[in-house]
Write a protein that holds these residues in place. Structure first.
Motif, mmCIF file in Angstrom:
data_model
loop_
_atom_site.group_PDB
_atom_site.id
_atom_site.type_symbol
_atom_site.label_atom_id
_atom_site.label_comp_id
_atom_site.label_asym_id
_atom_site.label_seq_id
_atom_site.Cartn_x
_atom_site.Cartn_y
_atom_site.Cartn_z
ATOM 1 N N LEU A 1 -6.343 10.696 -2.416
ATOM 2 C CA LEU A 1 -7.316 10.856 -3.496
ATOM 3 C C LEU A 1 -8.208 12.066 -3.273
ATOM 4 O O LEU A 1 -8.384 12.909 -4.166
ATOM 5 C CB LEU A 1 -8.164 9.588 -3.616
ATOM 6 C CG LEU A 1 -7.492 8.337 -4.193
ATOM 7 C CD1 LEU A 1 -8.389 7.121 -4.019
ATOM 8 C CD2 LEU A 1 -7.157 8.538 -5.667
ATOM 9 N N VAL A 2 -8.770 12.171 -2.069
ATOM 10 C CA VAL A 2 -9.713 13.253 -1.788
ATOM 11 C C VAL A 2 -9.010 14.609 -1.795
ATOM 12 O O VAL A 2 -9.495 15.573 -2.409
ATOM 13 C CB VAL A 2 -10.411 13.002 -0.435
ATOM 14 C CG1 VAL A 2 -11.227 14.223 -0.009
ATOM 15 C CG2 VAL A 2 -11.318 11.782 -0.522
ATOM 16 N N ASP A 3 -7.864 14.696 -1.125
ATOM 17 C CA ASP A 3 -7.133 15.969 -1.099
ATOM 18 C C ASP A 3 -6.729 16.397 -2.505
ATOM 19 O O ASP A 3 -6.849 17.573 -2.867
ATOM 20 C CB ASP A 3 -5.894 15.850 -0.212
ATOM 21 C CG ASP A 3 -6.238 15.712 1.262
ATOM 22 O OD1 ASP A 3 -7.419 15.929 1.591
ATOM 23 O OD2 ASP A 3 -5.350 15.389 2.061
ATOM 24 N N VAL B 1 0.820 -1.206 0.000
ATOM 25 C CA VAL B 1 0.000 0.000 0.000
ATOM 26 C C VAL B 1 0.860 1.264 0.000
ATOM 27 O O VAL B 1 0.487 2.282 -0.593
ATOM 28 C CB VAL B 1 -0.968 -0.033 1.207
ATOM 29 C CG1 VAL B 1 -0.203 0.019 2.526
ATOM 30 C CG2 VAL B 1 -1.957 1.121 1.154
ATOM 31 N N VAL B 2 2.042 1.213 0.635
ATOM 32 C CA VAL B 2 2.929 2.377 0.646
ATOM 33 C C VAL B 2 3.424 2.686 -0.768
ATOM 34 O O VAL B 2 3.501 3.855 -1.178
ATOM 35 C CB VAL B 2 4.112 2.147 1.608
ATOM 36 C CG1 VAL B 2 5.078 3.321 1.575
ATOM 37 C CG2 VAL B 2 3.616 1.918 3.025
ATOM 38 N N THR B 3 3.745 1.646 -1.526
ATOM 39 C CA THR B 3 4.187 1.837 -2.905
ATOM 40 C C THR B 3 3.124 2.557 -3.720
ATOM 41 O O THR B 3 3.394 3.559 -4.399
ATOM 42 C CB THR B 3 4.488 0.474 -3.565
ATOM 43 O OG1 THR B 3 5.200 -0.372 -2.660
ATOM 44 C CG2 THR B 3 5.291 0.653 -4.830
ATOM 45 N N PHE B 4 1.895 2.062 -3.635
ATOM 46 C CA PHE B 4 0.812 2.662 -4.422
ATOM 47 C C PHE B 4 0.485 4.074 -3.941
ATOM 48 O O PHE B 4 0.203 4.956 -4.760
ATOM 49 C CB PHE B 4 -0.428 1.764 -4.363
ATOM 50 C CG PHE B 4 -0.327 0.534 -5.211
ATOM 51 C CD1 PHE B 4 -0.369 0.618 -6.596
ATOM 52 C CD2 PHE B 4 -0.166 -0.711 -4.633
ATOM 53 C CE1 PHE B 4 -0.266 -0.514 -7.380
ATOM 54 C CE2 PHE B 4 -0.070 -1.855 -5.410
ATOM 55 C CZ PHE B 4 -0.121 -1.752 -6.790
ATOM 56 N N ASN B 5 0.496 4.286 -2.632
ATOM 57 C CA ASN B 5 0.227 5.636 -2.121
ATOM 58 C C ASN B 5 1.236 6.644 -2.661
ATOM 59 O O ASN B 5 0.883 7.768 -3.028
ATOM 60 C CB ASN B 5 0.258 5.640 -0.596
ATOM 61 C CG ASN B 5 -0.948 4.962 0.024
ATOM 62 O OD1 ASN B 5 -1.918 4.662 -0.672
ATOM 63 N ND2 ASN B 5 -0.889 4.705 1.310
ATOM 64 N N ALA C 1 -5.185 3.682 -8.377
ATOM 65 C CA ALA C 1 -5.853 3.302 -7.127
ATOM 66 C C ALA C 1 -6.746 2.085 -7.343
ATOM 67 O O ALA C 1 -6.757 1.141 -6.534
ATOM 68 C CB ALA C 1 -6.662 4.481 -6.592
ATOM 69 N N TYR C 2 -7.489 2.078 -8.452
ATOM 70 C CA TYR C 2 -8.341 0.920 -8.747
ATOM 71 C C TYR C 2 -7.504 -0.285 -9.170
ATOM 72 O O TYR C 2 -7.880 -1.441 -8.916
ATOM 73 C CB TYR C 2 -9.366 1.285 -9.821
ATOM 74 C CG TYR C 2 -10.555 2.040 -9.258
ATOM 75 C CD1 TYR C 2 -11.628 1.351 -8.698
ATOM 76 C CD2 TYR C 2 -10.608 3.428 -9.270
ATOM 77 C CE1 TYR C 2 -12.726 2.027 -8.165
ATOM 78 C CE2 TYR C 2 -11.691 4.119 -8.752
ATOM 79 C CZ TYR C 2 -12.744 3.412 -8.194
ATOM 80 O OH TYR C 2 -13.823 4.090 -7.650
ATOM 81 N N GLU C 3 -6.388 -0.019 -9.818
ATOM 82 C CA GLU C 3 -5.475 -1.108 -10.174
ATOM 83 C C GLU C 3 -4.922 -1.764 -8.909
ATOM 84 O O GLU C 3 -4.733 -2.990 -8.851
ATOM 85 C CB GLU C 3 -4.339 -0.537 -11.019
ATOM 86 C CG GLU C 3 -3.486 -1.579 -11.698
ATOM 87 C CD GLU C 3 -2.511 -0.920 -12.662
ATOM 88 O OE1 GLU C 3 -1.303 -1.115 -12.484
ATOM 89 O OE2 GLU C 3 -2.970 -0.212 -13.574
#
Length: 479
Positions: A298-300, A257-261, A280-282
């Protein structure tokens, strides 16, 4: 895949020559006071004064030769370090012991001394100790294999050097360790050194060390790649970060998750909004769960781009698919909607997410109620406050009193009082203003009996200081 069209080859810098070794550790014939000491401990000279003789007497009393590493360690840990005047002499006693022919340090004394020097920030002495270990290794190394504790000693030391931003010392310690251990270094120690370079802004040195790590056939792990991907993004080299992500997959290392973030944040920084959402969907398709940080990114990012409604759609979609992380606080999105005057959409979003098990935080609720009140939507504010209390979310007293005030102005004091009773059962402590609002509301509506009941409760709770105040409030019903 969202990343394929951004991938390029990675350029790797050439290695630099290693640092020259330091002089060996000093071996005084007798324990001598240190040249410097940590403040506020006093600095003592090497002259044989009374304090020096007291130290020698203390050592002779508690450390009788011939002694072993275990007995020396017991003396250092249990005797010397409890003495207010002699505790700073631990490294000098350690050095002195190494000069005795019948004695030899082992991994226990090395490890304790290295950790003590690191914790007390005596990093010059720590470097000397590590160099001494290189030429005087643990007796465990006398056989075929090296001592199994060597790497842990150097790992703790390298981490201390990196925290102190002494990266040359950290690299020197790493080279000392390589001469002592069998086989390849542990990837954890390599990550520590790479992270130290990145934190100090030495991106090129981090890449150089990574290149050396690959040549030494040390297999990088997900933490290695995460550190370097983040460093590329911080240095405005997002294309290189994507290339490294491709290399990561090719080496069989699964991103977390850190990689994708990091990549999603990088896409938004590059204003590639659709690619950021796609990755994010990937991430979900690859079986990696979203975190609260992912949703915040995503929201920010969408709110900064003015795409607040798009952010609402994504959160609602994730919530319907049961992918929204537990405990994610979406108050930023509620605040953005209320700031634009779209309080109705904010209320709709909260109810939609709440009904699917994603309860809002107290901050999000307070922001929404303030937004409803500012637009005169008192009925919606009242109903929402009621739902909050039923779900054990209790407003602060100021916001609660504001809702009561506006409900009473709508000639609905009885409903306001029911809300007060419900809030009291849920843990809210009404104040004097709460009761004054209700008493005034009943007085305006001519409900003397209900008003007197609330007034007497107000008196019983000590919110009426004198008889004159009580009579003035009572006269309100007559007027």
């Amino acid at each position: 895949m969202a990343l394929r069209r951004f991938l390029k080859p990675i350029a790797k810098p050439s290695p630099s020559p290693p640092s020259p070794p330091l002089s060996p550790i000093p071996n005084p014939p007798l324990p001598a006071p240190p040249v410097t000491s940590l403040s506020p401990l006093p600095t003592l000279t090497l002259s044989p004064n009374s304090h020096y003789h007291h130290l020698l007497h203390f050592v002779k009393t508690h450390l009788t030769p011939p002694f072993t590493p275990d007995s020396l360690l017991h003396f250092l840990k249990s005797k010397l370090h409890y003495h207010p005047s002699f505790s700073l002499y631990d490294f000098h006693i350690f050095n002195w012991a190494s000069t005795i022919d019948s004695y030899r340090h082992n991994h226990s004394t090395f490890e304790w001394m290295a950790r003590t020097l690191a914790i007390t920030n005596r990093l010059v002495e720590l470097r000397d100790l590590l160099q001494f270990m290189t030429s005087n290794p643990c007796p465990c190394s006398d056989g075929i294999f090296s001592c199994s504790r060597t790497e842990s000693i150097f790992q703790f030391s390298i981490n201390a050097f990196c925290k102190a931003r002494k990266l040359d010392d950290a690299a020197f310690a790493f080279e000392c360790m390589r001469r002592l251990i069998d086989g390849k270094p542990n990837v954890v120690i390599c990550n520590c050194l790479i992270h130290g370079f990145v934190k100090c802004g030495r991106h090129d040195k981090a890449l150089e060390f990574y290149d050396k790590m690959i040549r030494d056939r040390v297999k990088p792990d997900v933490f290695t790649f995460n550190i370097l991907i983040s460093s590329y993004c911080r240095n405005s080299q997002f294309g290189m970060a994507l290339d490294l992500f491709k290399e990561m997959r090719e080496k069989g290392c699964n991103p977390n998750v850190v990689t994708f973030n990091t990549l999603i944040k990088g896409f938004f920084r590059e204003r590639k909004i659709e690619e950021g959402i796609e990755i994010a969907y990937e991430m979900i398709e690859l079986g990696c769960q979203l975190s609260s940080v992912t949703c915040e990114i995503l929201v920010d990012g969408l709110c900064k781009e003015g795409q607040v409604l798009r952010a609402c759609e994504i959160l609602a979609d994730l919530s319907r698919k049961r992918l929204l992380p537990n405990g994610y606080d979406y108050f930023v999105l509620v605040e953005a909607l209320c700031g634009k005057g779209d309080v109705a959409r904010a209320l709709e979003l909260i109810y939609e997410l709440w009904n699917q098990g994603n309860a809002p935080s107290l901050i999000a609720c307070t922001i929404l109620i303030d937004g409803l009140r500012s637009l005169g939507k008192t009925e919606e504010a009242f109903r929402f406050s009621e739902k909050m209390l039923k779900e054990n979310i209790v407003l602060d007293i100021v916001t609660f009193n504001s809702v009561l005030q506006e409900t009473c102005h709508m000639q609905r004091t009885a409903d306001a009082n029911k809300l007060r009773l419900l809030a009291s059962r849920k843990g809210l402590k009404p104040d004097g203003m709460t009761y004054r609002i209700l008493v005034s509301g009943y007085a305006r509506e001519g409900s003397q009996k209900e008003g007197e009941r609330v007034l007497n409760e107000m008196l019983d709770r000590g919110f009426i200081s004198d008889l004159a105040t009580y009579n003035k409030l009572m006269n309100g019903f007559s007027n």
